[in-house]
Design a protein around this motif. Sequence first.
Motif, PDB file in Angstrom:
ATOM      1  N   LEU A   1       0.855  -1.194   0.000  1.00 47.70           N
ATOM      2  CA  LEU A   1       0.000   0.000   0.000  1.00 47.70           C
ATOM      3  C   LEU A   1       0.886   1.236   0.000  1.00 47.70           C
ATOM      4  N   PRO A   2       0.375   2.355  -0.527  1.00 52.10           N
ATOM      5  CA  PRO A   2       1.147   3.593  -0.385  1.00 52.10           C
ATOM      6  C   PRO A   2       1.420   3.853   1.098  1.00 52.10           C
ATOM      7  N   ALA A   3       2.592   4.322   1.434  1.00 47.02           N
ATOM      8  CA  ALA A   3       2.952   4.566   2.835  1.00 47.02           C
ATOM      9  C   ALA A   3       1.890   5.415   3.521  1.00 47.02           C
ATOM     10  N   GLY A   4       1.520   5.004   4.721  1.00 45.77           N
ATOM     11  CA  GLY A   4       0.546   5.739   5.512  1.00 45.77           C
ATOM     12  C   GLY A   4      -0.896   5.339   5.290  1.00 45.77           C
ATOM     13  N   THR A   5      -1.163   4.445   4.343  1.00 43.98           N
ATOM     14  CA  THR A   5      -2.519   3.992   4.071  1.00 43.98           C
ATOM     15  C   THR A   5      -2.940   2.984   5.135  1.00 43.98           C
ATOM     16  N   ASP A   6      -4.152   3.140   5.654  1.00 44.62           N
ATOM     17  CA  ASP A   6      -4.684   2.226   6.667  1.00 44.62           C
ATOM     18  C   ASP A   6      -5.335   1.040   5.959  1.00 44.62           C
ATOM     19  N   PRO A   7      -4.797  -0.172   6.119  1.00 51.39           N
ATOM     20  CA  PRO A   7      -5.358  -1.325   5.404  1.00 51.39           C
ATOM     21  C   PRO A   7      -6.795  -1.646   5.812  1.00 51.39           C
ATOM     22  N   THR A   8      -7.211  -1.231   6.991  1.00 55.15           N
ATOM     23  CA  THR A   8      -8.584  -1.528   7.417  1.00 55.15           C
ATOM     24  C   THR A   8      -9.614  -0.675   6.663  1.00 55.15           C
ATOM     25  N   GLU A   9      -9.154   0.360   5.975  1.00 61.73           N
ATOM     26  CA  GLU A   9     -10.061   1.197   5.189  1.00 61.73           C
ATOM     27  C   GLU A   9     -10.270   0.663   3.777  1.00 61.73           C
ATOM     28  N   LEU A  10      -9.540  -0.375   3.409  1.00 61.16           N
ATOM     29  CA  LEU A  10      -9.652  -0.959   2.072  1.00 61.16           C
ATOM     30  C   LEU A  10     -10.507  -2.212   2.113  1.00 61.16           C
ATOM     31  N   THR A  11     -11.446  -2.328   1.200  1.00 57.69           N
ATOM     32  CA  THR A  11     -12.233  -3.557   1.113  1.00 57.69           C
ATOM     33  C   THR A  11     -11.825  -4.378  -0.106  1.00 57.69           C
ATOM     34  N   GLY A  12     -11.210  -3.760  -1.107  1.00 60.40           N
ATOM     35  CA  GLY A  12     -10.858  -4.441  -2.343  1.00 60.40           C
ATOM     36  C   GLY A  12     -10.058  -5.705  -2.174  1.00 60.40           C
ATOM     37  N   PRO A  13      -8.929  -5.659  -1.451  1.00 59.71           N
ATOM     38  CA  PRO A  13      -8.129  -6.888  -1.344  1.00 59.71           C
ATOM     39  C   PRO A  13      -8.895  -8.062  -0.750  1.00 59.71           C
ATOM     40  N   MET A  14      -9.724  -7.799   0.270  1.00 60.87           N
ATOM     41  CA  MET A  14     -10.463  -8.887   0.905  1.00 60.87           C
ATOM     42  C   MET A  14     -11.548  -9.442  -0.016  1.00 60.87           C
ATOM     43  N   VAL A  15     -12.110  -8.588  -0.872  1.00 56.83           N
ATOM     44  CA  VAL A  15     -13.123  -9.052  -1.821  1.00 56.83           C
ATOM     45  C   VAL A  15     -12.514 -10.081  -2.771  1.00 56.83           C
ATOM     46  N   PHE A  16     -11.274  -9.841  -3.199  1.00 59.58           N
ATOM     47  CA  PHE A  16     -10.615 -10.748  -4.140  1.00 59.58           C
ATOM     48  C   PHE A  16     -10.036 -11.982  -3.464  1.00 59.58           C
ATOM     49  N   ASP A  17      -9.641 -11.849  -2.202  1.00 58.69           N
ATOM     50  CA  ASP A  17      -9.017 -12.970  -1.503  1.00 58.69           C
ATOM     51  C   ASP A  17      -9.175 -12.775   0.008  1.00 58.69           C
TER      52      ASP A  17
ATOM     53  N   ALA B   1       3.904  -1.919  -8.782  1.00 61.02           N
ATOM     54  CA  ALA B   1       3.906  -0.458  -8.911  1.00 61.02           C
ATOM     55  C   ALA B   1       2.691   0.020  -9.694  1.00 61.02           C
ATOM     56  N   ALA B   2       2.359  -0.653 -10.791  1.00 59.52           N
ATOM     57  CA  ALA B   2       1.202  -0.263 -11.599  1.00 59.52           C
ATOM     58  C   ALA B   2      -0.087  -0.393 -10.787  1.00 59.52           C
ATOM     59  N   ASP B   3      -0.220  -1.484 -10.027  1.00 59.58           N
ATOM     60  CA  ASP B   3      -1.413  -1.667  -9.189  1.00 59.58           C
ATOM     61  C   ASP B   3      -1.549  -0.537  -8.171  1.00 59.58           C
ATOM     62  N   ILE B   4      -0.454  -0.199  -7.514  1.00 58.38           N
ATOM     63  CA  ILE B   4      -0.492   0.849  -6.494  1.00 58.38           C
ATOM     64  C   ILE B   4      -0.890   2.184  -7.117  1.00 58.38           C
ATOM     65  N   LEU B   5      -0.368   2.476  -8.285  1.00 56.04           N
ATOM     66  CA  LEU B   5      -0.681   3.747  -8.935  1.00 56.04           C
ATOM     67  C   LEU B   5      -2.100   3.797  -9.481  1.00 56.04           C
ATOM     68  N   THR B   6      -2.694   2.643  -9.805  1.00 58.79           N
ATOM     69  CA  THR B   6      -4.047   2.655 -10.371  1.00 58.79           C
ATOM     70  C   THR B   6      -5.132   2.391  -9.325  1.00 58.79           C
ATOM     71  N   VAL B   7      -4.961   1.382  -8.486  1.00 53.77           N
ATOM     72  CA  VAL B   7      -6.012   1.058  -7.504  1.00 53.77           C
ATOM     73  C   VAL B   7      -5.591   1.279  -6.057  1.00 53.77           C
ATOM     74  N   ARG B   8      -4.344   1.735  -5.836  1.00 53.16           N
ATOM     75  CA  ARG B   8      -3.801   2.085  -4.518  1.00 53.16           C
ATOM     76  C   ARG B   8      -3.492   0.891  -3.621  1.00 53.16           C
ATOM     77  N   TRP B   9      -3.445  -0.319  -4.180  1.00 58.02           N
ATOM     78  CA  TRP B   9      -3.000  -1.496  -3.421  1.00 58.02           C
ATOM     79  C   TRP B   9      -2.572  -2.582  -4.404  1.00 58.02           C
ATOM     80  N   SER B  10      -1.741  -3.495  -3.912  1.00 57.79           N
ATOM     81  CA  SER B  10      -1.305  -4.617  -4.737  1.00 57.79           C
ATOM     82  C   SER B  10      -1.142  -5.858  -3.879  1.00 57.79           C
ATOM     83  N   MET B  11      -1.720  -6.945  -4.339  1.00 63.76           N
ATOM     84  CA  MET B  11      -1.580  -8.230  -3.651  1.00 63.76           C
ATOM     85  C   MET B  11      -0.504  -9.028  -4.385  1.00 63.76           C
TER      86      MET B  11
END
Length: 82
Positions: free
Chosen positions: A21-37, A67-77
């Motif tokens: 995640l971009p530095a300082g991003t709170d992972p608990t505020e993201l639902t996308g990664p958990m939706v996929f896995d 890097a591309a994932d972080i720049l487009t959706v703000r997270w990468s698994m």
Amino acid sequence: MSHLTVDLYQSATNPEKFLALPAGTDPTELTGPMVFDRDYGEVVRYREGFEFDAEQTYAGVDAAKIAADILTVRWSMFRRGH
């Protein structure tokens, strides 16, 4: 665009899986990664403020894709060494 400062998190249920995640991003505020896995439903901080270079090789991961994932959706698994 080759350098990004990211925080890395490791899945609490599958230690092979990581989330960048971009530095300082709170992972608990993201639902996308958990939706996929669901393994990303609970993560623990692995490394904070990592200077990530998309042009380097890191234990077999696709750095350019991360890097591309972080720049487009703000997270990468990703999986270590896969």
